[in-house]
Design a protein around this motif. Structure first.
Motif, PDB file in Angstrom:
ATOM      1  N   PRO A  25       0.797  -1.233   0.000  1.00 51.80           N
ATOM      2  CA  PRO A  25       0.000   0.000   0.000  1.00 51.80           C
ATOM      3  C   PRO A  25       0.827   1.279   0.000  1.00 51.80           C
ATOM      4  O   PRO A  25       0.686   2.120   0.880  1.00 51.80           O
ATOM      5  CB  PRO A  25      -0.816  -0.131   1.289  1.00 51.80           C
ATOM      6  N   CYS A  26       1.713   1.411  -0.973  1.00 53.66           N
ATOM      7  CA  CYS A  26       2.543   2.615  -1.020  1.00 53.66           C
ATOM      8  C   CYS A  26       2.192   3.444  -2.244  1.00 53.66           C
ATOM      9  O   CYS A  26       2.208   2.928  -3.366  1.00 53.66           O
ATOM     10  CB  CYS A  26       4.020   2.244  -1.074  1.00 53.66           C
ATOM     11  N   ASN A  27       1.900   4.706  -2.002  1.00 51.91           N
ATOM     12  CA  ASN A  27       1.627   5.646  -3.084  1.00 51.91           C
ATOM     13  C   ASN A  27       2.975   6.070  -3.671  1.00 51.91           C
ATOM     14  O   ASN A  27       3.786   6.689  -2.986  1.00 51.91           O
ATOM     15  CB  ASN A  27       0.881   6.851  -2.499  1.00 51.91           C
ATOM     16  N   LEU A  28       3.198   5.723  -4.944  1.00 52.58           N
ATOM     17  CA  LEU A  28       4.494   6.058  -5.556  1.00 52.58           C
ATOM     18  C   LEU A  28       4.443   7.378  -6.320  1.00 52.58           C
ATOM     19  O   LEU A  28       5.461   7.830  -6.842  1.00 52.58           O
ATOM     20  CB  LEU A  28       4.928   4.946  -6.514  1.00 52.58           C
ATOM     21  N   ASN A  29       3.257   7.972  -6.409  1.00 54.11           N
ATOM     22  CA  ASN A  29       3.134   9.216  -7.183  1.00 54.11           C
ATOM     23  C   ASN A  29       3.470  10.436  -6.322  1.00 54.11           C
ATOM     24  O   ASN A  29       2.593  11.072  -5.763  1.00 54.11           O
ATOM     25  CB  ASN A  29       1.701   9.367  -7.726  1.00 54.11           C
ATOM     26  N   PHE A  30       4.737  10.697  -6.194  1.00 57.79           N
ATOM     27  CA  PHE A  30       5.128  11.889  -5.433  1.00 57.79           C
ATOM     28  C   PHE A  30       6.369  12.509  -6.042  1.00 57.79           C
ATOM     29  O   PHE A  30       7.077  11.871  -6.821  1.00 57.79           O
ATOM     30  CB  PHE A  30       5.367  11.541  -3.957  1.00 57.79           C
ATOM     31  N   ASP A  31       6.590  13.740  -5.701  1.00 63.01           N
ATOM     32  CA  ASP A  31       7.778  14.440  -6.169  1.00 63.01           C
ATOM     33  C   ASP A  31       8.233  15.404  -5.069  1.00 63.01           C
ATOM     34  O   ASP A  31       7.600  16.421  -4.828  1.00 63.01           O
ATOM     35  CB  ASP A  31       7.452  15.212  -7.457  1.00 63.01           C
ATOM     36  N   TYR A  32       9.302  15.037  -4.416  1.00 61.07           N
ATOM     37  CA  TYR A  32       9.794  15.864  -3.306  1.00 61.07           C
ATOM     38  C   TYR A  32      11.124  16.545  -3.659  1.00 61.07           C
ATOM     39  O   TYR A  32      11.905  16.867  -2.765  1.00 61.07           O
ATOM     40  CB  TYR A  32       9.963  15.002  -2.045  1.00 61.07           C
ATOM     41  N   THR A  33      11.368  16.733  -4.948  1.00 58.70           N
ATOM     42  CA  THR A  33      12.684  17.282  -5.328  1.00 58.70           C
ATOM     43  C   THR A  33      12.918  18.677  -4.716  1.00 58.70           C
ATOM     44  O   THR A  33      14.062  19.053  -4.473  1.00 58.70           O
ATOM     45  CB  THR A  33      12.862  17.336  -6.862  1.00 58.70           C
ATOM     46  N   GLU A  34      11.833  19.390  -4.430  1.00 53.77           N
ATOM     47  CA  GLU A  34      11.988  20.715  -3.818  1.00 53.77           C
ATOM     48  C   GLU A  34      12.631  20.623  -2.430  1.00 53.77           C
ATOM     49  O   GLU A  34      13.138  21.610  -1.893  1.00 53.77           O
ATOM     50  CB  GLU A  34      10.607  21.375  -3.692  1.00 53.77           C
ATOM     51  N   LEU A  35      12.588  19.424  -1.852  1.00 53.03           N
ATOM     52  CA  LEU A  35      13.158  19.259  -0.508  1.00 53.03           C
ATOM     53  C   LEU A  35      14.621  18.788  -0.546  1.00 53.03           C
ATOM     54  O   LEU A  35      15.256  18.663   0.496  1.00 53.03           O
ATOM     55  CB  LEU A  35      12.326  18.253   0.296  1.00 53.03           C
ATOM     56  N   GLY A 285      -7.083  17.656  -2.392  1.00 49.77           N
ATOM     57  CA  GLY A 285      -6.250  16.805  -3.256  1.00 49.77           C
ATOM     58  C   GLY A 285      -6.284  15.363  -2.769  1.00 49.77           C
ATOM     59  O   GLY A 285      -6.472  14.427  -3.558  1.00 49.77           O
ATOM     60  N   PHE A 286      -6.144  15.176  -1.452  1.00 50.85           N
ATOM     61  CA  PHE A 286      -6.167  13.799  -0.921  1.00 50.85           C
ATOM     62  C   PHE A 286      -7.562  13.183  -1.050  1.00 50.85           C
ATOM     63  O   PHE A 286      -7.697  11.994  -1.306  1.00 50.85           O
ATOM     64  CB  PHE A 286      -5.660  13.758   0.521  1.00 50.85           C
ATOM     65  N   ARG A 287      -8.590  14.025  -0.905  1.00 55.54           N
ATOM     66  CA  ARG A 287      -9.949  13.500  -1.070  1.00 55.54           C
ATOM     67  C   ARG A 287     -10.119  12.937  -2.497  1.00 55.54           C
ATOM     68  O   ARG A 287     -10.675  11.850  -2.697  1.00 55.54           O
ATOM     69  CB  ARG A 287     -10.974  14.616  -0.829  1.00 55.54           C
ATOM     70  N   ALA A 288      -9.589  13.670  -3.467  1.00 55.89           N
ATOM     71  CA  ALA A 288      -9.711  13.233  -4.867  1.00 55.89           C
ATOM     72  C   ALA A 288      -8.892  11.961  -5.106  1.00 55.89           C
ATOM     73  O   ALA A 288      -9.341  11.042  -5.807  1.00 55.89           O
ATOM     74  CB  ALA A 288      -9.250  14.356  -5.796  1.00 55.89           C
ATOM     75  N   ILE A 289      -7.710  11.905  -4.508  1.00 54.40           N
ATOM     76  CA  ILE A 289      -6.856  10.717  -4.665  1.00 54.40           C
ATOM     77  C   ILE A 289      -7.570   9.492  -4.100  1.00 54.40           C
ATOM     78  O   ILE A 289      -7.630   8.427  -4.729  1.00 54.40           O
ATOM     79  CB  ILE A 289      -5.494  10.936  -3.956  1.00 54.40           C
ATOM     80  N   VAL A 290      -8.146   9.641  -2.913  1.00 57.27           N
ATOM     81  CA  VAL A 290      -8.824   8.517  -2.255  1.00 57.27           C
ATOM     82  C   VAL A 290     -10.037   8.080  -3.084  1.00 57.27           C
ATOM     83  O   VAL A 290     -10.265   6.878  -3.297  1.00 57.27           O
ATOM     84  CB  VAL A 290      -9.226   8.887  -0.804  1.00 57.27           C
ATOM     85  N   ALA A 291     -10.782   9.050  -3.591  1.00 54.59           N
ATOM     86  CA  ALA A 291     -11.971   8.704  -4.392  1.00 54.59           C
ATOM     87  C   ALA A 291     -11.562   7.899  -5.624  1.00 54.59           C
ATOM     88  O   ALA A 291     -12.207   6.892  -5.969  1.00 54.59           O
ATOM     89  CB  ALA A 291     -12.707   9.982  -4.803  1.00 54.59           C
ATOM     90  N   GLU A 292     -10.496   8.312  -6.269  1.00 55.56           N
ATOM     91  CA  GLU A 292     -10.058   7.606  -7.480  1.00 55.56           C
ATOM     92  C   GLU A 292      -9.533   6.209  -7.126  1.00 55.56           C
ATOM     93  O   GLU A 292      -9.796   5.232  -7.830  1.00 55.56           O
ATOM     94  CB  GLU A 292      -8.987   8.444  -8.195  1.00 55.56           C
ATOM     95  N   PRO A 348      -2.365   4.968  -6.138  1.00 55.15           N
ATOM     96  CA  PRO A 348      -2.536   5.787  -7.346  1.00 55.15           C
ATOM     97  C   PRO A 348      -1.781   5.295  -8.589  1.00 55.15           C
ATOM     98  O   PRO A 348      -2.229   5.527  -9.711  1.00 55.15           O
ATOM     99  CB  PRO A 348      -2.021   7.155  -6.896  1.00 55.15           C
ATOM    100  N   GLN A 349      -0.644   4.608  -8.391  1.00 57.89           N
ATOM    101  CA  GLN A 349       0.077   4.134  -9.583  1.00 57.89           C
ATOM    102  C   GLN A 349      -0.582   2.916 -10.220  1.00 57.89           C
ATOM    103  O   GLN A 349      -0.246   2.538 -11.334  1.00 57.89           O
ATOM    104  CB  GLN A 349       1.546   3.838  -9.242  1.00 57.89           C
ATOM    105  N   VAL A 350      -1.532   2.292  -9.496  1.00 54.82           N
ATOM    106  CA  VAL A 350      -2.225   1.125 -10.047  1.00 54.82           C
ATOM    107  C   VAL A 350      -3.452   1.639 -10.824  1.00 54.82           C
ATOM    108  O   VAL A 350      -4.515   1.863 -10.266  1.00 54.82           O
ATOM    109  CB  VAL A 350      -2.630   0.127  -8.933  1.00 54.82           C
ATOM    110  N   THR A 351      -3.230   1.831 -12.099  1.00 56.15           N
ATOM    111  CA  THR A 351      -4.274   2.393 -12.961  1.00 56.15           C
ATOM    112  C   THR A 351      -5.199   1.282 -13.465  1.00 56.15           C
ATOM    113  O   THR A 351      -4.912   0.094 -13.276  1.00 56.15           O
ATOM    114  CB  THR A 351      -3.618   3.051 -14.192  1.00 56.15           C
ATOM    115  N   ARG A 352      -6.269   1.666 -14.135  1.00 54.47           N
ATOM    116  CA  ARG A 352      -7.173   0.655 -14.709  1.00 54.47           C
ATOM    117  C   ARG A 352      -6.428  -0.225 -15.722  1.00 54.47           C
ATOM    118  O   ARG A 352      -6.653  -1.426 -15.787  1.00 54.47           O
ATOM    119  CB  ARG A 352      -8.375   1.345 -15.363  1.00 54.47           C
ATOM    120  N   GLU A 353      -5.531   0.386 -16.488  1.00 54.12           N
ATOM    121  CA  GLU A 353      -4.768  -0.390 -17.486  1.00 54.12           C
ATOM    122  C   GLU A 353      -3.899  -1.429 -16.780  1.00 54.12           C
ATOM    123  O   GLU A 353      -3.786  -2.575 -17.234  1.00 54.12           O
ATOM    124  CB  GLU A 353      -3.865   0.535 -18.337  1.00 54.12           C
TER     125      GLU A 353
END
Ligand SMILES: Cc1ncc(COP(=O)(O)O)c(C=O)c1O
Length: 364
Positions: A25-35, A285-292, A348-353
């Motif tokens: 259960p790990c969300n891989l869709n992130f970008d923390y390069t600003e950190l 944003g998290f609400r939308a992620i969870v819904a999807e 989120p990385q597990v798409t319908r495809e």
């Protein structure tokens, strides 16, 4: 081999596996390069985030904001909350059970067969008296067994370990029923720790959540950071009531800090990561992620079923349970098997495809 070659090879391997990451259960869709600039400093959040520390290169202020945010999500006023960013779910569970023991040293811990493997280990480490309760077939705790077991131990306080999203099936123990049992048996001394590693980031974002939160009975909760929020470094958040935390505090002169956390030196980057994720995405944003994620989970169940595979999931769960598939499919999609079942988790990385591909491989 040269350093560059080793790093390139490892990166290629990680990159390839990240495309087949469907069982954990790990969300891989992130970008923390600003950190990234913060990687140049020796930062350390040693000590209590709510007190000063001699170790000034810390991110305590941001850590306190993260704790406040998670407290509010768990329906606890931020000014009544205490907590810290942990190294992950296990440390958060250990903290919660430790707190239960400090408040009720002779309490008995009740936890279900479906509790995460960290729980029996923590109970051994803490040397706490405990009783494992049967689970129902779908992973939720068996309330009759819980009732009967507590009934014959009414002379000792109850420390209940609630699964708020079990590891294998995403089951949420009904803490309303658990509280009714405690009421029925006239148990006055009790403590409830919630292991909400994954669902702690789902239930606050759905329209009809199962009972959860401090207003529903939690005394402490552990939520994972590297799971739904997404983080390159494992982390989590432990939250409890401020009045309890004071009971276990010890002052340590060497670091000029109050020693309330399980670890001494603590990661100062992970609070930044969690804070940044919420700043950038926002609650909406998290609400939308969870819904999807939930929509994709529903799609996955339907696709498996259409191929004759009896997949199912709990309400508000992104854990899609399937009969144990062939070993090749388990290996390829990094699925997590246990006995006769396995699951895919529609992060989120597990798409319908991707789901279509996984279903094809499992049906093969
Ligand atoms: C329900 C639950 N609790 C606790 C944990 C432990 O988390 P960690 O591996 O971050 O220590 C997990 C991990 O998968 C989990 O699923």
């Amino acid at each position: 081999m040269q350093v560059e070659t080793r790093l390139a090879a490892l990166r290629e391997d990680i990159e390839a596996w990240s495309r087949q990451f469907a069982g954990y259960p790990c969300n891989l869709n992130f970008d923390y390069t600003e950190l990234l600039p913060f990687m140049r400093y020796c930062m350390n959040n040693v000590g209590d985030p709510f007190h000063d520390s001699n170790f000034r290169t810390n991110s305590h202020e941001i850590e306190r904001e993260v704790v406040a945010l998670f407290a509010r999500m768990m329906r606890l006023d931020a000014d009544k909350a205490w907590g810290y960013v942990t190294s992950g779910g296990t440390e958060g569970n250990m903290y919660g059970l430790y707190m239960g023991r400090e408040l009720f040293p002779n309490g008995v811990v009740y936890f279900s067969q479906d509790a995460h493997y960290s729980i029996p280990k923590i109970l051994r480490v803490l040397n706490m008296r405990n009783i494992m309760i049967r689970s129902q077939d779908d992973g939720e705790i068996d309330y009759e067994d819980l009732y009967e077991t507590i009934r014959i131990h009414r002379d000792v306080p109850v420390i209940f370990m609630a699964n708020i999203g079990s590891t294998m099936t995403g089951a949420v123990d009904d803490i309303g029923k658990v509280r009714a049992i405690l009421r029925d048996l006239a148990v006055t001394n009790s403590y409830m720790h919630a292991d909400a590693a994954l669902s702690g980031m789902i239930l606050p974002f759905v329209d009809d959540p199962q009972p959860y939160g401090f207003d529903a009975g939690f005394d402490s909760v552990a939520i994972s950071g590297h799971k739904l929020v997404g983080s390159p470094l494992p982390c989590g958040v432990a939250v409890t009531k401020r009045e309890y935390a004071a009971a276990v505090a010890r002052s340590i002169e060497y670091v000029g800090a109050l020693d309330t956390t399980l670890s001494g030196s603590r990661n100062a980057l992970t609070p930044l990561i969690l804070w940044y994720a919420f700043e950038r995405r926002g609650m909406d944003g998290f609400r939308a992620i969870v819904a999807e994620m939930l929509a994709v989970a529903a799609y996955a169940v339907e696709r498996f079923n259409s191929r004759g595979i009896p997949a199912w999931r709990h309400k508000n769960s992104v854990t899609v349970v399937i009969p144990r598939p062939p070993p090749e499919a388990i290996y390829k999609w990094m699925l997590a098997p246990q006995d006769r079942i396995a699951h895919i988790i529609t992060m989120p990385q597990v798409t319908r495809e991707l789901v279509d591909e996984i279903v094809d491989d499992c049906a093969a």
